[in-house]
Design a protein around this motif. Structure first.
Motif, mmCIF file in Angstrom:
data_model
loop_
_atom_site.group_PDB
_atom_site.id
_atom_site.type_symbol
_atom_site.label_atom_id
_atom_site.label_comp_id
_atom_site.label_asym_id
_atom_site.label_seq_id
_atom_site.Cartn_x
_atom_site.Cartn_y
_atom_site.Cartn_z
ATOM 1 N N GLY A 186 0.746 -0.723 -0.183
ATOM 2 C CA GLY A 186 -0.139 0.658 0.330
ATOM 3 C C GLY A 186 0.777 0.971 -0.070
ATOM 4 N N SER A 187 2.738 0.838 -0.111
ATOM 5 C CA SER A 187 3.264 2.803 0.228
ATOM 6 C C SER A 187 3.006 3.123 -1.206
ATOM 7 C CB SER A 187 3.995 1.813 1.002
ATOM 8 O OG SER A 187 5.350 1.247 0.352
ATOM 9 N N PHE A 188 3.684 3.920 -1.656
ATOM 10 C CA PHE A 188 4.282 4.388 -2.839
ATOM 11 C C PHE A 188 5.561 4.694 -2.468
ATOM 12 C CE2 PHE A 188 -0.081 6.034 -2.335
ATOM 13 C CZ PHE A 188 -0.674 6.399 -4.337
ATOM 14 N N ALA A 189 6.239 4.661 -3.461
ATOM 15 C CA ALA A 189 8.234 4.802 -3.581
ATOM 16 C C ALA A 189 8.084 5.326 -4.825
ATOM 17 C CB ALA A 189 8.710 3.300 -3.850
ATOM 18 N N VAL A 190 8.821 6.310 -5.164
ATOM 19 C CA VAL A 190 9.399 7.259 -6.014
ATOM 20 C C VAL A 190 10.728 7.364 -6.442
ATOM 21 C CG1 VAL A 190 9.074 9.717 -6.598
ATOM 22 C CG2 VAL A 190 8.111 8.700 -5.300
ATOM 23 N N PHE A 191 11.163 6.749 -7.756
ATOM 24 C CA PHE A 191 12.546 7.189 -8.181
ATOM 25 C C PHE A 191 12.917 7.297 -9.432
ATOM 26 C CE2 PHE A 191 9.917 3.047 -8.076
ATOM 27 C CZ PHE A 191 10.361 2.761 -9.274
ATOM 28 N N ASP A 192 14.345 7.457 -9.400
ATOM 29 C CA ASP A 192 14.506 7.920 -11.125
ATOM 30 C C ASP A 192 14.252 7.346 -11.992
ATOM 31 O OD1 ASP A 192 16.991 7.098 -10.617
ATOM 32 O OD2 ASP A 192 17.888 8.974 -9.870
ATOM 33 N N ARG A 193 15.202 7.802 -12.823
ATOM 34 C CA ARG A 193 15.213 6.591 -13.971
ATOM 35 C C ARG A 193 16.264 5.760 -13.614
ATOM 36 N NH1 ARG A 193 14.508 11.129 -18.944
ATOM 37 N NH2 ARG A 193 16.140 12.014 -17.399
ATOM 38 N N ARG A 214 10.092 8.493 -13.695
ATOM 39 C CA ARG A 214 10.248 8.691 -15.162
ATOM 40 C C ARG A 214 10.350 8.274 -16.412
ATOM 41 N NH1 ARG A 214 14.237 14.031 -15.592
ATOM 42 N NH2 ARG A 214 13.804 13.942 -17.463
ATOM 43 N N LEU A 215 10.126 8.618 -17.350
ATOM 44 C CA LEU A 215 9.804 7.149 -17.884
ATOM 45 C C LEU A 215 10.535 7.715 -19.244
ATOM 46 C CD1 LEU A 215 8.005 4.372 -19.892
ATOM 47 C CD2 LEU A 215 6.567 6.521 -21.416
ATOM 48 N N LYS A 216 11.774 6.604 -19.492
ATOM 49 C CA LYS A 216 12.776 7.280 -20.412
ATOM 50 C C LYS A 216 13.056 7.360 -21.673
ATOM 51 C CE LYS A 216 16.770 4.519 -18.515
ATOM 52 N NZ LYS A 216 17.879 3.471 -18.439
ATOM 53 N N SER A 217 13.291 8.271 -22.409
ATOM 54 C CA SER A 217 12.565 8.253 -23.806
ATOM 55 C C SER A 217 12.613 7.122 -24.833
ATOM 56 C CB SER A 217 13.205 9.707 -24.492
ATOM 57 O OG SER A 217 15.220 8.754 -24.178
ATOM 58 N N ASN A 218 13.521 6.184 -24.772
ATOM 59 C CA ASN A 218 13.533 5.081 -25.456
ATOM 60 C C ASN A 218 12.083 4.207 -25.192
ATOM 61 O OD1 ASN A 218 15.289 4.339 -23.881
ATOM 62 N ND2 ASN A 218 16.029 3.640 -24.751
ATOM 63 N N ALA A 219 11.662 3.809 -24.015
ATOM 64 C CA ALA A 219 10.830 2.991 -23.698
ATOM 65 C C ALA A 219 9.991 2.403 -24.833
ATOM 66 C CB ALA A 219 9.678 3.568 -22.591
ATOM 67 N N ASP A 220 10.340 0.817 -24.794
ATOM 68 C CA ASP A 220 8.852 0.484 -25.571
ATOM 69 C C ASP A 220 7.476 0.234 -24.562
ATOM 70 O OD1 ASP A 220 8.085 -1.802 -27.709
ATOM 71 O OD2 ASP A 220 9.697 -2.968 -26.829
ATOM 72 N N ALA A 221 6.684 1.310 -25.476
ATOM 73 C CA ALA A 221 5.601 2.038 -24.555
ATOM 74 C C ALA A 221 4.717 1.584 -26.401
ATOM 75 C CB ALA A 221 5.534 2.648 -24.207
ATOM 76 N N GLU A 222 3.427 1.256 -25.252
ATOM 77 C CA GLU A 222 1.713 1.603 -26.143
ATOM 78 C C GLU A 222 1.596 2.115 -25.438
ATOM 79 O OE1 GLU A 222 -2.260 -1.166 -27.569
ATOM 80 O OE2 GLU A 222 -0.332 -2.403 -26.619
ATOM 81 N N GLN A 262 10.112 22.954 -19.437
ATOM 82 C CA GLN A 262 10.869 21.858 -19.442
ATOM 83 C C GLN A 262 9.259 20.718 -19.420
ATOM 84 O OE1 GLN A 262 14.158 20.520 -17.664
ATOM 85 N NE2 GLN A 262 14.126 18.715 -18.010
ATOM 86 N N GLU A 263 9.898 19.906 -20.122
ATOM 87 C CA GLU A 263 8.597 18.504 -19.871
ATOM 88 C C GLU A 263 9.531 17.480 -19.734
ATOM 89 O OE1 GLU A 263 5.118 17.015 -23.063
ATOM 90 O OE2 GLU A 263 7.012 16.457 -23.445
ATOM 91 N N TYR A 264 8.151 16.841 -18.229
ATOM 92 C CA TYR A 264 8.301 16.064 -17.745
ATOM 93 C C TYR A 264 7.511 14.291 -18.039
ATOM 94 C CZ TYR A 264 11.805 18.623 -15.419
ATOM 95 O OH TYR A 264 12.806 20.163 -15.730
ATOM 96 N N ARG A 265 8.334 13.457 -18.842
ATOM 97 C CA ARG A 265 7.272 12.044 -18.294
ATOM 98 C C ARG A 265 7.384 11.799 -17.592
ATOM 99 N NH1 ARG A 265 8.491 9.684 -23.102
ATOM 100 N NH2 ARG A 265 6.161 9.315 -23.796
ATOM 101 N N PHE A 266 5.940 10.743 -16.534
ATOM 102 C CA PHE A 266 6.379 10.026 -15.535
ATOM 103 C C PHE A 266 5.314 8.666 -16.297
ATOM 104 C CE2 PHE A 266 5.954 14.986 -13.676
ATOM 105 C CZ PHE A 266 7.323 14.704 -13.411
ATOM 106 N N VAL A 267 6.165 7.716 -15.302
ATOM 107 C CA VAL A 267 4.733 7.007 -16.035
ATOM 108 C C VAL A 267 4.732 6.051 -14.195
ATOM 109 C CG1 VAL A 267 6.898 5.363 -15.384
ATOM 110 C CG2 VAL A 267 4.763 4.164 -16.354
ATOM 111 N N THR A 268 3.327 5.545 -13.684
ATOM 112 C CA THR A 268 3.270 5.522 -12.643
ATOM 113 C C THR A 268 1.624 4.652 -12.615
ATOM 114 O OG1 THR A 268 1.863 6.253 -10.510
ATOM 115 C CG2 THR A 268 1.130 7.338 -12.514
ATOM 116 N N ASN A 269 1.405 3.310 -12.254
ATOM 117 C CA ASN A 269 0.543 2.610 -11.581
ATOM 118 C C ASN A 269 -0.816 3.130 -10.331
ATOM 119 O OD1 ASN A 269 1.209 2.395 -9.644
ATOM 120 N ND2 ASN A 269 1.491 -0.145 -9.162
#
Length: 379
Positions: A186-193, A214-222, A262-269
């Motif tokens: 139930g906890s949250f974790a925050v970390f860099d790339r 943060r999401l890497k620029s070369n992430a294999d994402a749909e 500057q733009e930042y792209r975050f990924v989270t659940n």
């Protein structure tokens, strides 16, 4: 005239000597001590941290000079050779236990974090401390340089160090996280790339842990459909995505800093939080960078008084205990001063016999001292 113990004695009263001795018994190696003990080692190294001593000789000379002011601490006479031997051979795990006890006490008086949810929020990162190759051969890093890494997690409730592991410089932070780190459900974790690992993301989700990174620029994402509705200022995108080998969809939040552009792209659940709060949670990660900066500038954490791994660990754990003692005083007394200001005042008055409250009494004597501070000596 009222009698007071030294400021040092009042600070360390938070550590119960009987509990300390109980912890020391299972954390002992070799023959029993005859004329020395772990409490004396702990106090000597703690005084070294609080008074910014530069060597073991510097610590022991300082103890001799302050001999008349140390009797009430229950310390044994400490020589350089004895302190060096005990730091090298006696398990540093004792001070990890002392640290855990202090952490529990600090957590009782810390303020909560500033976000809408009540779950614990942990900020994860790693810092590298360079070492001399010839002196610390066990701390492998590069061909011509050695180093240790401190892998840490701090609790956003008061920014207290909660998890710490020391490894040689070759151990990557994601390997530490996968093999060692255990977070409560139930906890949250925050970390860099630097922690990017889709398999680890899946493990966190399986264990019921939320994360923001943060999401890497070369992430294999749909990229899936975009979320409907109005967006908060700075939020430029908010949509579900699928990452390779992760079964459940994650969430992409794009945020543009209104000051820098500057733009930042975050990924989270964390699908249940507002997009702006996701961005704010990641910004909170900066606090662990500030923590590393503080301990390196104010405690003896960049240079070491022993060359063995155990001696280095002993010094690190005791430094973190000092941080918790200062943090507890700050939380309990509600001084309104920075941690650095409090530490400087303590350093200048460490062996003075006066009430701890008087160190922080306002110049105007008509102003009352915080009642929380007056309770410090009764703990």
């Amino acid at each position: 005239m009222a009698h007071y113990n030294t400021i040092l004695s009042q600070i360390t009263s938070l550590i119960n000597r009987h509990v300390f001795d109980d912890h020391a018994k299972p954390h002992h190696s070799g023959q029993k001590f005859r004329s020395y003990n772990r409490w004396s080692q702990f106090m000597a190294m703690l005084i070294g941290q609080l008074s910014s001593r530069k060597s073991l000789r510097d610590i022991t000379d300082n103890l001799k000079a302050q001999k008349k002011r140390l009797y009430h601490l229950g310390m044994k006479p400490t020589s350089k050779a004895t302190l060096a031997r005990v730091n090298k051979k006696q398990p540093a795990s004792l001070y990890e236990t002392v640290f855990s006890d202090l952490l529990k006490k600090c957590q009782l008086v810390t303020p909560g974090h500033k976000f809408s949810f009540k779950n614990k929020l942990y900020l994860l990162d790693t810092t590298t401390i360079d070492l001399c190759l010839a002196v610390f051969p066990w701390a492998e890093f590069r061909k011509r340089k050695d180093a240790v890494k401190l892998h840490m997690g701090i609790d956003a409730d008061g920014y207290l160090p909660t998890f710490m592991d020391m490894t040689d410089g070759k151990v990557h932070e994601i390997n530490w996280a996968k093999e060692t780190l255990k977070l409560p459900k139930g906890s949250f974790a925050v970390f860099d790339r630097g922690f990017t690992d889709y398999g680890w993301y899946s493990s966190l989700m399986k264990d019921g842990i939320f994360f923001v990174t943060r999401l890497k620029s070369n992430a294999d994402a749909e990229y899936l459909f975009k979320r409907a509705g109005r967006k908060s200022p700075g939020v430029t995108n908010d949509q579900p995505i699928k990452l390779k080998n992760i079964k459940d969809p994650l969430r992409l939040v794009a945020y543009t800093d209104l000051e820098t552009g500057q733009e930042y792209r975050f990924v989270t659940n964390a699908h249940h939080l507002k997009a702006a709060e996701i961005a704010a949670i990641y910004k909170e990660r900066w606090q662990i960078e500030q923590f590393f900066k503080w301990i390196k500038q104010n405690l003896k954490i960049k240079t070491f008084l022993g060359t063995s791994k155990n001696a280095v660990l002993t010094q690190v754990w005791i430094a973190l205990c000092v941080y918790l003692l200062v943090a507890y005083l700050n939380f309990k007394a509600k001084l309104g001063a920075s941690m650095q200001q409090i530490l400087r005042v303590l350093q200048l008055n460490l062996f003075q016999r006066r009430a701890l409250a008087d160190l922080f009494r306002p110049p105007d004597k008509q102003q009352p001292v915080s009642p929380q501070l007056l309770l410090w000596g009764k703990l």
